[in-house]
Scaffold this motif. Structure first.
Motif, PDB file in Angstrom:
ATOM      1  N   TRP A 331       0.865  -1.142  -0.005  1.00 50.35           N
ATOM      2  CA  TRP A 331       0.011   0.170  -0.040  1.00 50.35           C
ATOM      3  C   TRP A 331       0.834   1.185   0.030  1.00 50.35           C
ATOM      4  O   TRP A 331       1.708   1.294   0.967  1.00 50.35           O
ATOM      5  CB  TRP A 331      -0.911  -0.076   1.157  1.00 50.35           C
ATOM      6  CG  TRP A 331      -1.740   1.188   1.389  1.00 50.35           C
ATOM      7  CD1 TRP A 331      -1.733   2.276   1.962  1.00 50.35           C
ATOM      8  CD2 TRP A 331      -3.086   1.265   0.540  1.00 50.35           C
ATOM      9  NE1 TRP A 331      -2.790   3.060   1.534  1.00 50.35           N
ATOM     10  CE2 TRP A 331      -3.725   2.618   0.859  1.00 50.35           C
ATOM     11  CE3 TRP A 331      -3.785   0.389  -0.375  1.00 50.35           C
ATOM     12  CZ2 TRP A 331      -4.839   2.842   0.590  1.00 50.35           C
ATOM     13  CZ3 TRP A 331      -5.167   0.831  -0.655  1.00 50.35           C
ATOM     14  CH2 TRP A 331      -5.671   2.046  -0.351  1.00 50.35           C
ATOM     15  N   ALA A 332       0.769   2.134  -1.055  1.00 50.98           N
ATOM     16  CA  ALA A 332       1.515   3.369  -0.966  1.00 50.98           C
ATOM     17  C   ALA A 332       0.433   4.346  -1.298  1.00 50.98           C
ATOM     18  O   ALA A 332      -0.542   4.710  -1.724  1.00 50.98           O
ATOM     19  CB  ALA A 332       2.484   3.188  -2.178  1.00 50.98           C
ATOM     20  N   SER A 333       0.800   5.653  -0.653  1.00 48.80           N
ATOM     21  CA  SER A 333       0.081   6.793  -0.932  1.00 48.80           C
ATOM     22  C   SER A 333       1.035   8.082  -0.993  1.00 48.80           C
ATOM     23  O   SER A 333       2.211   8.170  -0.390  1.00 48.80           O
ATOM     24  CB  SER A 333      -0.954   7.115   0.165  1.00 48.80           C
ATOM     25  OG  SER A 333      -0.187   7.193   1.658  1.00 48.80           O
ATOM     26  N   GLU A 334       0.655   9.229  -1.794  1.00 52.23           N
ATOM     27  CA  GLU A 334       1.354  10.307  -1.993  1.00 52.23           C
ATOM     28  C   GLU A 334       0.406  11.437  -1.818  1.00 52.23           C
ATOM     29  O   GLU A 334      -0.655  11.555  -2.419  1.00 52.23           O
ATOM     30  CB  GLU A 334       2.054  10.259  -3.411  1.00 52.23           C
ATOM     31  CG  GLU A 334       3.209   9.233  -3.255  1.00 52.23           C
ATOM     32  CD  GLU A 334       4.406   9.709  -2.636  1.00 52.23           C
ATOM     33  OE1 GLU A 334       4.572  10.857  -2.482  1.00 52.23           O
ATOM     34  OE2 GLU A 334       4.973   8.967  -2.116  1.00 52.23           O
ATOM     35  N   PRO A 335       0.795  12.556  -1.113  1.00 56.56           N
ATOM     36  CA  PRO A 335      -0.194  13.691  -0.949  1.00 56.56           C
ATOM     37  C   PRO A 335       0.320  14.383  -2.464  1.00 56.56           C
ATOM     38  O   PRO A 335       1.185  14.533  -3.110  1.00 56.56           O
ATOM     39  CB  PRO A 335       0.504  14.406   0.151  1.00 56.56           C
ATOM     40  CG  PRO A 335       1.939  14.042   0.046  1.00 56.56           C
ATOM     41  CD  PRO A 335       1.914  12.677  -0.227  1.00 56.56           C
TER      42      PRO A 335
END
Length: 464
Positions: A331-335
């Motif tokens: 799982w990866a997230s970027e603002p």
């Protein structure tokens, strides 16, 4: 002599380890060869009623009746690969800003994870609620009727989801494989923006299009594929996630809460494969509608539903399964710092004179501006599971972002969910802002710079 004693010691040590592993169960070597290995991956599924009571103010009209098929809030919790991951889809028009915060915090608490590992999307049916607790507070602070932003029922649904997720975590199922399948959907989606010979915006092909000349034009740029990602416990399907890009309206403004044709299609597939929970996501369908194939006739709802369900069926039949391990899930997230439209601040002075429809279509952008000024950004997330990548986007993104994401990783099975945080409104391409038209000139909360910023984030996530 020393070598002989050393060899004997090694043999004795191996024998002792073998005996211990038999009793402790820590060695696969001593297990029955016919016994399947137990996966450490588990899936919890949840499904609650999200249909408001009669008399509730929906996004555009007050609810006067209910349909046989109500609105649902459904999802899955993936455990065994780090902190749990929660994926949820709701049959509402949009959940924005502070509403997103509340949903994510509640689901994270129920699943034992953090809000950053939770995504909440809507399918964007129009005869349904809209949720933004920031907009609700803004209007109440001014002594104004919050209208469709009145959040009593929305908070009830959050409580239902919390209870459902907690209960589902007690009945998780092992999943050992995922299935990936896709197929073309025929005669549903078409591009809603019609440009003239000069490349400038000429006309809109809305969800209901009665003009035979507009309906006769080609489909235009769409993504015709419906993508299915399924989770399996050996040969038993546990959940199916489907992704298809288009506005989901056949006809609306009826005052009857209903899931429209994607909800019908999902229901048909639920009947066909009852072992698994079916969860549907609208893709990047901001500039797509069924307008070429829909004149608003009521019978078209079922016609469109059956066409979408047919694509889902063929994608299901084309599904290929692959083993999956905890190491294959990430799982990866970027603002993303959104370039907000300059005219959003003008909305504040119009609050008291706005009609309810205008508020429903615009107020969330003002809340987004204030959140941005307070340093709160929207995250773009990506789930990697086996050979699949699922990108979760905010707002109403144009289909070019979905096609662009797929082109970035032709070696992977890429699916896209749009309609996450609804606060952005339409997310158009850079070209669309110079072409004109409703989406870019009136309904978008961001500017042309969004394309470069969003594509940069997508590259970063999909390259991992």
């Amino acid at each position: 002599m020393y070598s002989f004693r050393k060899n004997n010691a090694v043999i004795i040590l191996i024998f002792i380890i073998g005996i211990l592993t038999v009793f402790t169960g820590n060695s696969n070597a001593f297990c029955s060869p016919n016994k399947p290995q137990v996966s450490s991956l588990h899936l919890a599924t949840f499904d609650v009623d999200a249909t408001p009571p009669i008399g509730t103010q929906l996004t555009y009209d007050r609810e006067v009746n209910k349909w046989d098929l109500g609105l649902r809030a459904k999802g899955v919790v993936i455990t065994g690969a780090g902190q749990p991951i929660v994926i949820c889809a709701v049959d509402w028009i949009g959940i924005a800003n502070d509403g997103q915060d509340a949903f994510k915090e509640a689901l994270a608490e129920a699943a034992g994870t953090i809000p950053d590992r939770v995504v909440v999307h809507t399918v964007h049916q129009h005869d349904s609620p809209e949720c933004d607790f920031g907009a609700e507070k803004m209007l109440k602070d001014l002594g104004l009727d919050p209208g469709c932003y009145e959040g009593t029922f929305e908070r009830e649904v959050i409580d239902r989801l919390k209870t459902a997720v907690k209960q589902s975590m007690e009945h998780q199922q092992v999943f050992t494989q995922i299935g990936l399948g896709e197929a073309k959907v025929y005669k549903v989606a078409s591009n809603r923006r019609i440009n003239g010979p000069d490349g400038k915006f000429l006309a809109t092909r809305y969800s209901t299009t009665t003009d035979p000349k507009l309906r006769a034009l080609p489909e235009g740029l769409i993504d015709p594929m419906v993508s299915l990602i399924s989770f399996w416990n050996q040969d038993k399907p546990v959940a199916v996630l489907s992704f298809y890009a288009t506005h989901p309206q056949s006809y609306y403004r009826t005052g009857v809460a209903n899931p429209d044709f994607p909800g019908l299609a999902r229901f048909y597939r639920q009947l066909a494969v009852p072992q698994a929970l079916h969860i549907h996501f609208n893709g990047a369908g901001g500039n797509l509608t069924a307008g070429k194939y829909n004149d608003g006739s009521m019978e078209n709802r079922d016609i469109l539903a059956r066409r979408l369900a047919d694509g889902m069926k063929r994608a299901w039949e084309a599904t290929k399964k692959q083993p999956v391990s905890p190491e294959a899930i990430n799982w990866a997230s970027e603002p993303i710092v959104l370039p907000l439209a300059k005219n959003i601040s003008d909305l504040e002075g119009k609050l008291k004179t706005m009609d309810p429809i205008y508020r429903a279509n615009n107020l969330y952008k003002l809340v987004l501006l204030k959140r941005s000024q307070a340093g709160k950004n929207i995250n773009i997330s990506c789930l990697s599971v086996g050979n699949a990548r699922v990108v979760f986007l905010p707002g109403e993104p144009f289909v070019e972002y979905q096609l662009g994401a797929k082109a970035m990783r032709p070696d992977k099975f890429v699916a896209v969910a749009g309609y996450g945080d609804y606060g952005t409104g339409y997310i158009c391409t850079a070209a669309a802002y110079s072409e004109g038209g409703y989406e870019s000139s009136e309904a978008s909360g961001v500017t042309a710079e969004v394309e470069q910023r969003l594509m940069t984030v997508l590259h970063k996530l999909l390259d991992k």
